[in-house]
Design a protein around this motif. Structure first.
Motif, PDB file in Angstrom:
ATOM      1  N   ASN A  25       0.795  -1.192   0.177  1.00 31.61           N
ATOM      2  CA  ASN A  25       0.031  -0.088  -0.046  1.00 31.61           C
ATOM      3  C   ASN A  25       0.931   1.239  -0.003  1.00 31.61           C
ATOM      4  OD1 ASN A  25      -2.791  -0.956  -0.192  1.00 31.61           O
ATOM      5  ND2 ASN A  25      -2.718  -1.088   2.188  1.00 31.61           N
ATOM      6  N   THR A  40      -6.694   5.711   9.760  1.00 32.84           N
ATOM      7  CA  THR A  40      -7.455   5.602   8.355  1.00 32.84           C
ATOM      8  C   THR A  40      -7.120   4.032   7.834  1.00 32.84           C
ATOM      9  OG1 THR A  40      -7.418   7.984   8.150  1.00 32.84           O
ATOM     10  CG2 THR A  40      -7.680   6.360   6.160  1.00 32.84           C
ATOM     11  N   GLN A  41      -5.673   3.719   8.112  1.00 33.57           N
ATOM     12  CA  GLN A  41      -5.465   2.428   7.456  1.00 33.57           C
ATOM     13  C   GLN A  41      -6.073   1.335   8.028  1.00 33.57           C
ATOM     14  OE1 GLN A  41      -1.279   1.418   6.529  1.00 33.57           O
ATOM     15  NE2 GLN A  41      -0.752   3.340   7.283  1.00 33.57           N
ATOM     16  N   PHE A  44      -9.966   0.383   6.913  1.00 35.79           N
ATOM     17  CA  PHE A  44     -10.583  -0.369   5.727  1.00 35.79           C
ATOM     18  C   PHE A  44      -9.866  -1.533   5.973  1.00 35.79           C
ATOM     19  CE2 PHE A  44      -7.099   2.554   4.083  1.00 35.79           C
ATOM     20  CZ  PHE A  44      -5.910   1.781   3.997  1.00 35.79           C
ATOM     21  N   VAL A  45      -9.088  -2.118   6.891  1.00 31.53           N
ATOM     22  CA  VAL A  45      -8.344  -3.599   6.838  1.00 31.53           C
ATOM     23  C   VAL A  45      -9.892  -4.338   7.021  1.00 31.53           C
ATOM     24  CG1 VAL A  45      -7.134  -5.218   8.402  1.00 31.53           C
ATOM     25  CG2 VAL A  45      -6.541  -2.940   8.069  1.00 31.53           C
ATOM     26  N   ALA A  49     -11.580  -3.743  -1.676  1.00 36.09           N
ATOM     27  CA  ALA A  49     -10.732  -2.425  -2.263  1.00 36.09           C
ATOM     28  C   ALA A  49     -11.731  -1.464  -2.672  1.00 36.09           C
ATOM     29  CB  ALA A  49     -10.013  -2.942  -3.475  1.00 36.09           C
ATOM     30  N   ARG A  51     -14.249  -0.186  -1.021  1.00 36.91           N
ATOM     31  CA  ARG A  51     -14.461   0.535   0.184  1.00 36.91           C
ATOM     32  C   ARG A  51     -13.199   1.445   0.597  1.00 36.91           C
ATOM     33  NH1 ARG A  51     -14.096  -0.026   5.742  1.00 36.91           N
ATOM     34  NH2 ARG A  51     -15.697   0.990   6.828  1.00 36.91           N
ATOM     35  N   LYS A  52     -12.255   0.609   0.630  1.00 39.23           N
ATOM     36  CA  LYS A  52     -10.980   1.197   0.787  1.00 39.23           C
ATOM     37  C   LYS A  52     -10.752   2.492  -0.177  1.00 39.23           C
ATOM     38  CE  LYS A  52      -5.989   0.216  -0.037  1.00 39.23           C
ATOM     39  NZ  LYS A  52      -5.300  -0.674  -0.397  1.00 39.23           N
ATOM     40  N   TRP A  53     -10.746   2.611  -1.313  1.00 37.66           N
ATOM     41  CA  TRP A  53     -10.642   3.569  -2.189  1.00 37.66           C
ATOM     42  C   TRP A  53     -11.769   4.599  -2.269  1.00 37.66           C
ATOM     43  CZ3 TRP A  53      -5.894   4.781  -2.835  1.00 37.66           C
ATOM     44  CH2 TRP A  53      -4.944   3.754  -3.191  1.00 37.66           C
ATOM     45  N   GLN A  73      -4.016   0.280  -8.084  1.00 37.01           N
ATOM     46  CA  GLN A  73      -3.676  -0.580  -7.057  1.00 37.01           C
ATOM     47  C   GLN A  73      -3.299  -1.979  -7.728  1.00 37.01           C
ATOM     48  OE1 GLN A  73      -5.615  -1.086  -3.240  1.00 37.01           O
ATOM     49  NE2 GLN A  73      -6.272  -3.047  -4.066  1.00 37.01           N
ATOM     50  N   ASN A 171     -13.966  -4.450  10.793  1.00 39.30           N
ATOM     51  CA  ASN A 171     -14.912  -4.541   9.933  1.00 39.30           C
ATOM     52  C   ASN A 171     -15.513  -6.019   9.822  1.00 39.30           C
ATOM     53  OD1 ASN A 171     -14.875  -1.831   8.796  1.00 39.30           O
ATOM     54  ND2 ASN A 171     -12.923  -2.168   7.857  1.00 39.30           N
TER      55      ASN A 171
END
Length: 219
Positions: A25, A40-41, A44-45, A49, A51-53, A73, A171
Motif C-alpha cells: 500500500n 485511516t489504514q 479499511f482493513v 478494495a 470500500r478502501k478507495w 492498485q 470491519n
C-alpha cells in the motif's frame, strides 16, 4: 440442537498477509503522493478494495475515480509476487482437519478477489476443507455490511445464530455481529485492531477447540 457452522475470514486468519498489504500500500500511496495515518489504514482493513478507495478518495480529495484507483492498485500489486504457503498460519490446517473429522460445515468468506482466494487455496492445499468459498467481489456492499456472512450461512444451510465467524478485523467482526453470528477475534502480533466485539479473542487458531465453538453457538 441445530448444527454448528464455522466461517473463516482469509487475510489475517488463514494467511499472515496484512503486513505485506501494508508494505505494498505504501507504494500506491507514494504514487498518489498521500500519507495515510494509522487510524485511516485500520478503518479499511478487512473490507473490499472498493470500500478502501472510496474512503481514501473522499479523505484526500483524489481526482481519479474509485475504479481508476482500484486499477492503479491492481497494476502495482500485480508486479509483486505472493508465496502464500509461506504465509499460512501453522494452526490453520489442524483446526480445519478437526472440523472436517467432526463433519462441521465450513465456509471461507473473504473480501479478497476470487483469483487471490483461489491461489491461496491451491498453494496452501486447503480447498478440500471448505464447503463454500465466497468472495467479497460478488457483493455490492462489503464488510462491515453483513451480506457476505448472510450468504455463507444460506449456502451452508445453517441458521445465522449457529454460525461462528473467525475474524481479525473490526470491519469483519462488525459484519459478523450484524449478521447475528457469534465470533472469535484473532489478534495480530504487529497490527493492533479493535476486537472488542468478539465473543472470544485468541492469539492463534491453536487456542480454538471444537467444544468451545459449540458452546459459543449455543449462546
Amino acid at each position: 440442537m441445530e448444527k454448528l457452522a464455522v466461517i473463516f475470514d482469509m487475510d489475517g486468519v488463514i494467511i499472515d498477509s496484512e503486513p505485506i498489504y501494508r508494505s505494498w500500500n505504501k507504494d500506491v500511496f507514494k504514487k498518489l503522493k498521500i500519507q495515510v495515518d494509522e487510524e485511516t489504514q485500520l478503518s479499511f482493513v478487512g473490507g473490499t478494495a472498493k470500500r478502501k478507495w472510496t474512503i481514501l478518495k473522499d479523505k484526500f480529495s483524489l481526482s481519479p475515480s474509485v475504479e481508476e484507483l482500484i486499477c492503479l492498485q491492481n497494476e502495482i500489486f500485480s508486479q509483486k509476487e505472493w508465496a502464500f504457503k509461506s504465509l499460512l498460519f501453522p494452526a490453520v490446517l489442524p483446526l480445519l482437519q478437526e472440523l472436517k473429522e467432526h463433519s462441521i460445515p465450513t465456509a471461507l468468506a473473504s473480501s479478497s478477489n476470487k483469483k487471490k482466494i483461489s491461489d491461496v487455496l491451491d498453494q496452501c492445499e486447503l480447498r478440500a476443507y471448505f464447503d463454500e468459498v465466497i468472495s467479497g467481489e460478488d457483493f455490492e456492499r462489503g464488510k462491515p455490511d453483513p451480506d457476505i456472512f448472510l450468504h455463507a450461512a444460506e449456502k451452508l444451510e445453517v441458521p445465522t445464530s449457529n454460525c461462528v465467524v473467525i475474524e481479525d478485523s473490526y470491519n469483519g467482526l462488525t459484519a459478523a455481529k450484524r449478521a447475528g453470528m457469534h465470533c472469535v477475534g484473532v489478534r495480530h502480533k504487529e497490527i493492533h485492531m479493535n476486537l472488542s466485539q468478539a465473543d472470544r479473542t485468541v492469539a492463534s487458531l491453536g487456542e480454538i477447540h471444537i467444544e468451545e465453538l459449540k458452546e459459543l453457538s449455543k449462546r
